[in-house]
Design a protein around this motif. Structure first.
Motif, short mmCIF file in Angstrom:
data_model
loop_
_atom_site.label_atom_id
_atom_site.label_comp_id
_atom_site.label_asym_id
_atom_site.label_seq_id
_atom_site.Cartn_x
_atom_site.Cartn_y
_atom_site.Cartn_z
N GLY A 66 0.39 -1.10 0.40
CA GLY A 66 -0.30 0.41 -0.24
C GLY A 66 0.80 0.82 0.40
N ASN A 67 0.98 2.09 -0.10
CA ASN A 67 1.41 3.49 -0.22
C ASN A 67 1.52 4.05 1.48
OD1 ASN A 67 -1.65 4.45 0.18
ND2 ASN A 67 -0.85 6.03 0.88
N HIS A 68 0.89 3.71 1.77
CA HIS A 68 1.70 3.40 3.40
C HIS A 68 2.60 3.28 3.78
CE1 HIS A 68 -1.75 6.47 5.49
NE2 HIS A 68 -1.97 5.94 3.76
N GLU A 74 10.46 4.09 2.69
CA GLU A 74 10.96 5.47 2.01
C GLU A 74 11.65 6.54 3.18
OE1 GLU A 74 8.71 6.21 -2.03
OE2 GLU A 74 8.37 7.58 0.06
N ALA A 75 11.13 6.50 4.37
CA ALA A 75 11.22 7.03 5.16
C ALA A 75 12.21 6.14 5.97
CB ALA A 75 10.05 7.48 6.39
N PHE A 76 12.81 4.82 5.92
CA PHE A 76 13.38 4.17 6.60
C PHE A 76 14.45 4.42 6.08
CE2 PHE A 76 16.16 0.65 7.16
CZ PHE A 76 15.68 0.11 8.55
N TYR A 77 14.68 4.47 4.16
CA TYR A 77 16.49 4.08 3.65
C TYR A 77 16.57 6.15 3.81
CZ TYR A 77 15.51 -0.52 3.07
OH TYR A 77 15.32 -1.86 3.78
N TYR A 82 12.11 11.73 3.39
CA TYR A 82 10.80 11.49 3.10
C TYR A 82 9.90 11.22 4.32
CZ TYR A 82 11.82 10.03 -1.55
OH TYR A 82 12.04 9.78 -2.63
N LEU A 83 11.18 10.60 5.64
CA LEU A 83 9.73 12.01 7.16
C LEU A 83 8.83 12.29 6.54
CD1 LEU A 83 9.49 10.20 9.65
CD2 LEU A 83 11.21 11.83 10.92
N PRO A 84 9.40 13.85 6.42
CA PRO A 84 7.75 14.93 6.85
C PRO A 84 6.91 14.19 5.48
CG PRO A 84 10.00 15.90 6.36
CD PRO A 84 10.28 14.07 6.00
N ARG A 85 6.58 13.33 5.28
CA ARG A 85 5.75 12.73 4.45
C ARG A 85 5.00 12.03 5.01
NH1 ARG A 85 5.15 10.89 -2.02
NH2 ARG A 85 6.24 9.48 -1.29
N TRP A 86 5.39 10.81 5.19
CA TRP A 86 5.28 9.78 6.29
C TRP A 86 4.65 10.23 7.09
CZ3 TRP A 86 7.84 6.06 9.75
CH2 TRP A 86 7.38 4.94 9.72
N LEU A 87 5.05 11.66 8.19
CA LEU A 87 4.17 12.22 9.44
C LEU A 87 3.19 13.08 8.87
CD1 LEU A 87 7.68 14.13 11.30
CD2 LEU A 87 6.84 11.60 11.93
N ARG A 88 3.17 13.18 8.22
CA ARG A 88 1.57 13.99 7.89
C ARG A 88 0.79 13.31 7.72
NH1 ARG A 88 5.36 16.99 4.30
NH2 ARG A 88 5.05 15.78 2.50
N ASN A 89 0.77 11.85 7.07
CA ASN A 89 0.15 10.82 6.99
C ASN A 89 0.35 10.02 8.30
OD1 ASN A 89 -0.70 11.11 3.86
ND2 ASN A 89 1.07 11.87 4.02
N GLY A 90 0.23 9.98 8.98
CA GLY A 90 0.25 8.94 10.15
C GLY A 90 1.11 7.80 10.58
N ALA A 91 2.44 8.26 10.65
CA ALA A 91 3.14 8.30 11.31
C ALA A 91 3.95 7.95 12.26
CB ALA A 91 4.62 8.34 10.27
N SER A 92 3.01 9.04 12.97
CA SER A 92 3.57 8.98 14.22
C SER A 92 2.96 7.63 15.07
CB SER A 92 3.01 10.60 15.22
OG SER A 92 1.37 10.77 14.65
#
Length: 232
Positions: A66-68, A74-77, A82-92
């Motif tokens: 899935g995109n998540h 992406e954020a891991f590597y 890429y962390l900022p975009r992941w955080l905007r989509n529920g990463a926390s």
């Protein structure tokens, strides 16, 4: 013929996922379970969902990207990019289930988030990442195409890039004209027909994302009967 049971967009809702599997009386020796992505983010227990999906795959289930999951990879590597975009989509919420919190600091008028701790050195996180790297971009049978977000109307499926398969929306919703039905998640069905019920499009597309984390429901589409069961 085996039942094909399709579920997508669990988003960390482990308890609801368990309830739905019990409700549909899933039996791995008799049914083909297909999970269409977005196991993490936004919900309360992404870690438990990922571990459950791993166990189900070991029993014969098919799991798609899935995109998540793509954002987490992406954020891991490349955390800086890429962390900022992941955080905007529920990463926390996902990071919290692995024992990490997100710290926000203002830099030059911009609020930036960082993970409090060496999350990328965490064995549980690394195991999740390794599993996500093996997720399929799509799955095709003689009768159906299964994918997280959709397919591009004019690009052969085998030549379609992963970003499109996990992110596409309107171009697919409005432009698909293929003979083979496409079963997908990603876009909450309420955005397709003002209801969290499964969306059966007139152009051979079937949307199953019931928007559980937005107050909707978790759908399970059974094929070939096209019956639907769900939990709220």
């Amino acid at each position: 013929m085996k039942r094909i049971l399709v579920i997508s967009d669990i988003h960390g809702e482990f308890d609801k996922f368990e309830q739905l599997l019990e409700k549909v009386q899933y039996k791995p020796e008799e049914d083909q379970l297909l999970l269409a992505g977005d196991y993490v983010d936004r919900g309360p227990n992404s870690k438990a969902v990922v571990e459950k999906v791993q166990a189900l795959v070991a029993e014969g289930a098919i799991a798609l990207m899935g995109n998540h999951e793509k954002m987490m990879l992406e954020a891991f590597y490349d955390e800086e990019t890429y962390l900022p975009r992941w955080l905007r989509n529920g990463a926390s919420e996902t990071l919290r289930t692995y024992g990490y919190t997100v710290i926000y600091k203002e830099e030059k008028g911009v609020l930036k988030g960082s993970v409090d701790g060496e999350w990328k050195n965490d064995l549980s996180v690394q195991e999740a990442i390794a599993f996500m790297e093996e997720l399929l971009p799509y799955y095709e049978t003689e009768d159906y195409i299964f994918v997280h977000a959709g397919v591009h109307p004019t690009t052969p499926l085998a030549e379609t890039d992963l970003h499109t398969l996990v992110w596409i929306r309107e171009v697919f919703h409005q432009g698909y004209t293929g003979v083979k039905p496409v079963i997908f998640g990603h876009t909450p069905t309420k955005n397709l027909h003002s209801s969290y019920e499964v969306y059966f499009g007139t152009n051979n597309i079937i949307g199953i994302d019931g928007g559980l984390v937005y107050g909707g429901r978790l759908n399970c589409l059974e094929l070939p009967s096209k019956t639907v069961q769900y939990v709220e």
